[in-house]
Design a protein around this motif. Sequence first.
Motif, PDB file in Angstrom:
ATOM      1  N   GLY A 155      -7.451 -50.091 -15.757  1.00  0.00           N
ATOM      2  CA  GLY A 155      -8.314 -48.923 -15.820  1.00  0.00           C
ATOM      3  C   GLY A 155      -7.230 -47.824 -15.313  1.00  0.00           C
ATOM      4  N   LYS A 156      -6.044 -47.863 -15.455  1.00  0.00           N
ATOM      5  CA  LYS A 156      -5.455 -46.609 -15.313  1.00  0.00           C
ATOM      6  C   LYS A 156      -5.073 -45.725 -16.532  1.00  0.00           C
ATOM      7  N   ASN A 157      -4.796 -44.393 -16.502  1.00  0.00           N
ATOM      8  CA  ASN A 157      -4.150 -43.641 -17.531  1.00  0.00           C
ATOM      9  C   ASN A 157      -2.782 -43.613 -17.472  1.00  0.00           C
ATOM     10  N   ILE A 158      -2.157 -44.193 -18.399  1.00  0.00           N
ATOM     11  CA  ILE A 158      -0.745 -44.690 -18.398  1.00  0.00           C
ATOM     12  C   ILE A 158       0.003 -43.988 -19.425  1.00  0.00           C
ATOM     13  N   VAL A 159       1.284 -43.277 -19.036  1.00  0.00           N
ATOM     14  CA  VAL A 159       2.082 -42.750 -20.030  1.00  0.00           C
ATOM     15  C   VAL A 159       3.283 -43.619 -20.059  1.00  0.00           C
ATOM     16  N   ASP A 177      -6.417 -53.206 -21.309  1.00  0.00           N
ATOM     17  CA  ASP A 177      -6.950 -53.044 -20.087  1.00  0.00           C
ATOM     18  C   ASP A 177      -6.942 -51.707 -19.413  1.00  0.00           C
ATOM     19  N   ALA A 178      -6.139 -50.992 -20.076  1.00  0.00           N
ATOM     20  CA  ALA A 178      -6.104 -49.493 -19.340  1.00  0.00           C
ATOM     21  C   ALA A 178      -7.055 -48.487 -19.967  1.00  0.00           C
ATOM     22  N   ASP A 179      -7.356 -47.509 -19.217  1.00  0.00           N
ATOM     23  CA  ASP A 179      -8.448 -46.454 -19.708  1.00  0.00           C
ATOM     24  C   ASP A 179      -7.839 -45.845 -20.991  1.00  0.00           C
ATOM     25  N   SER A 180      -6.541 -45.607 -20.718  1.00  0.00           N
ATOM     26  CA  SER A 180      -5.838 -44.949 -21.922  1.00  0.00           C
ATOM     27  C   SER A 180      -4.313 -45.159 -21.741  1.00  0.00           C
ATOM     28  N   VAL A 181      -3.687 -45.465 -22.977  1.00  0.00           N
ATOM     29  CA  VAL A 181      -2.094 -45.458 -22.883  1.00  0.00           C
ATOM     30  C   VAL A 181      -1.684 -44.317 -23.911  1.00  0.00           C
ATOM     31  N   THR A 182      -0.642 -43.720 -23.430  1.00  0.00           N
ATOM     32  CA  THR A 182      -0.008 -42.489 -24.157  1.00  0.00           C
ATOM     33  C   THR A 182       1.639 -43.031 -24.422  1.00  0.00           C
ATOM     34  N   LEU A 183       2.071 -42.956 -25.463  1.00  0.00           N
ATOM     35  CA  LEU A 183       3.393 -43.397 -25.656  1.00  0.00           C
ATOM     36  C   LEU A 183       4.040 -42.096 -26.079  1.00  0.00           C
TER      37      LEU A 183
END
Length: 342
Positions: A155-159, A177-183
């Motif tokens: 549920g995290k917004n991950i960079v 499982d994350a809310d969003s993933v940014t690479l």
Amino acid sequence: MNSQIIETDAVVIGSGPVGLFSVFELGLLDIKCEVVDILDKPGGQCAELYPDKPIYDIPGMPVVMGNELVELLIKQINPFKPNFHLSSMITELENEGEDLWKTKTDTGKTFLSKVVVIAAGGGSFQPKKPHIKGISEYENKSVFYSIRDRKKFEGKNIVIVGGGDSALDWAITLNDDADSVTLIHRREEFRASPETVNKVSSLISENKIKFHLGQVKSLNGKDGVLDSVVCSQGENEIKIDCDTILPFFGLTMKLGPVANWGINLNENLVSVDTEKFETDQKGIFAIGDINTYPGKLKLILCGFHEAALMAQKAHSYVYPDKKITFQYTTSSTDLKKKLGVL
């Protein structure tokens, strides 16, 4: 953090090739092992730094890849069913009464054993940290350099910052499982396996993972709680909302807690004898690149030799009233039964 006490014959610190082979040699002598490693998978440098690098000096193998060697060693020790405690660092080692050692990990586990085998290579792997002002304020709250429990990131917004195998593997895994993933990566080209690169590229094209070319310039938040990062590419800057950042810039080697265990050191290496590769502390051994002695060569095959002699002496601590009988795996029915080849 819940404390767990585990009683065993031997604790092996480090799961590189030498640590893995020591489990085999100890297992032949009925010595049960618990293996602890700071990495999230067995294999040490062979798995983390050069899984696809060819190795040419393993006896009987004209060439073997780092990850292939690890797989073979794990298969070799399977009959002895060692327990692995990964993503864990031994932080304390102290004597616990006569002929007993107590080791503790940073994950709340305590081991009681007759023997401790330090097979930590050049020391413990430590993450390379990005040079971002004020990042220490966010560490272990919003900034993490390794993942020990992926559930914490649900549920995290991950960079995720980086372009190697670790960065891309975790981008794929956490995306579920994350809310969003940014690479974020400073180059368009990645340094991961082709299969992983292709999968990440597909997720980016499907807009399931966001990708930004550039570097993290600054962090925004309060009291260690992150709310956004600033990504820069030349003169262009973009603000990315997030609550978690995972920088994967590779690892470096440091001696780590070993330096504080009261063991005799020589230029940041553990001094041992060449009869049994024991330190100046009874029951504590050091094998592989972590040790030093006259004529020492930092070769995997030398570490295998050290593991074999270490195990012979370790037997006297685990079974003080039992005389050891040297046997060959080629001819001993007893050893073949242990290995499951009969």
